[in-house]
Design an enzyme around this catalytic site. Sequence first.
Site, PDB file in Angstrom:
ATOM      1  CG  ASN A  10      46.511  46.115   6.001  1.00 42.69           C
ATOM      2  OD1 ASN A  10      47.393  46.936   5.706  1.00 42.69           O
ATOM      3  ND2 ASN A  10      45.569  45.737   5.158  1.00 42.69           N
ATOM      4  CE  LYS A  12      42.662  48.136   5.369  1.00 42.63           C
ATOM      5  NZ  LYS A  12      41.334  47.959   4.851  1.00 42.63           N
ATOM      6  CG  HIS A  96      44.309  43.721   1.449  1.00 40.50           C
ATOM      7  ND1 HIS A  96      43.314  44.591   1.073  1.00 40.50           N
ATOM      8  CD2 HIS A  96      44.140  43.492   2.781  1.00 40.50           C
ATOM      9  CE1 HIS A  96      42.579  44.881   2.135  1.00 40.50           C
ATOM     10  NE2 HIS A  96      43.062  44.227   3.184  1.00 40.50           N
ATOM     11  CD  GLU A  98      41.673  48.001   1.385  1.00 39.07           C
ATOM     12  OE1 GLU A  98      42.832  48.335   1.697  1.00 39.07           O
ATOM     13  OE2 GLU A  98      40.736  47.932   2.214  1.00 39.07           O
ATOM     14  CD  GLU A 168      41.664  40.696   5.088  1.00 41.46           C
ATOM     15  OE1 GLU A 168      41.829  41.060   6.244  1.00 41.46           O
ATOM     16  OE2 GLU A 168      41.843  41.439   4.115  1.00 41.46           O
ATOM     17  N   GLY A 174      36.416  46.590   6.311  1.00 41.11           N
ATOM     18  CA  GLY A 174      36.130  48.016   6.388  1.00 41.11           C
ATOM     19  C   GLY A 174      34.651  48.346   6.455  1.00 41.11           C
ATOM     20  CB  SER A 213      34.337  44.352  10.678  1.00 43.36           C
ATOM     21  OG  SER A 213      34.154  45.142   9.526  1.00 43.36           O
TER      22      SER A 213
HETATM   23  C1  PEP Z   1      41.792  44.654   6.195  1.00 42.51           C
HETATM   24  O1  PEP Z   1      41.872  45.634   5.511  1.00 42.51           O
HETATM   25  O2  PEP Z   1      42.571  43.707   6.017  1.00 42.51           O
HETATM   26  C2  PEP Z   1      40.755  44.621   7.227  1.00 42.51           C
HETATM   27  C3  PEP Z   1      40.439  43.466   7.741  1.00 42.51           C
HETATM   28  O3  PEP Z   1      40.168  45.816   7.563  1.00 42.51           O
HETATM   29  P1  PEP Z   1      39.139  46.067   8.779  1.00 42.51           P
HETATM   30  O4  PEP Z   1      39.676  45.323   9.977  1.00 42.51           O
HETATM   31  O5  PEP Z   1      39.155  47.530   8.972  1.00 42.51           O
HETATM   32  O6  PEP Z   1      37.811  45.540   8.344  1.00 42.51           O
END
Ligand code: PEP
Length: 254
Positions: A10, A12, A96, A98, A168, A174, A213
């Site tokens: 992803n 973003k 998601h 966000e 998630e 993040g 992460s």
């Molecule tokens: C995400 O935004 O779906 C995500 C898992 O981000 P990160 O891997 O940076 O934690």
Amino acid sequence: MMRRKLVVGNWKMHGSIASNKTLLEGVVAGLRDLHDADAVVCVPYPYLGQAQSLLQGTNVAWGAQNMCSTKDGALTGAVSPAMLVDYGCTHVIIGHSERRNLFHETDDTAAARFSAALEAGLIPIFCMGESAEERESDWTDYIVGRQLDSIIRRFGPHVLANAVLAYEPLWAVGSDNPATPQQAQEVHEFIRRRIARCDPQIATAVRILYGGSVTAANAAQLFAMPDIDGGLIGRASLSAQDFVPICRAANPGS
Ligand code: PEP
């Protein structure tokens, strides 16, 4: 049943025509012999055409990070499911955290997008997860269960045959604070059990990704858990050096 693992990047709101080219060429070269797992990159809308031209004919698929639930109309700034199909997308991320938190998406709007994606022939990657406060209050099952039910209650469990789920936890996205493999496994198992109450076959077949992460250093341990079928990767999908080993961790021996 052996579920084929899937790793989804992803991006973003990151990228440029120049940096995407380097990244995609690196991913394609690094995954040329990835045969027993699937890899997808979900890129910003303006780069779908670039992804299509660089990824067509490779074993890396591409998709989008969101879409509108409406087919067409006077909806300034919106992108329809058919437009994604036009650009060869196979997958689209739906709900998601966000989108839910920064753009005020709800269970209802996410469910509408989920259903519109399926109708257009896209595979929705439906995201669920609790905040740190919710976990501390022991509400993880309630929150994730509610988000899952927003799909199952409306459309029935059978729609999950053509979808992917992603757990998630918000505190892990993040944050440099990934869930431990055991923490993630517990929630994945909960999700699978909840689906099994309605349809055991679908529950066994549906792929549930972990996101939050994930790095090249922790991917193998996470993906080794029995109910973790791959990952949804944010930051580590932005360089081939990081993303390729994560995809390879989904296909040990590749
Ligand atoms: C995400 O935004 O779906 C995500 C898992 O981000 P990160 O891997 O940076 O934690």
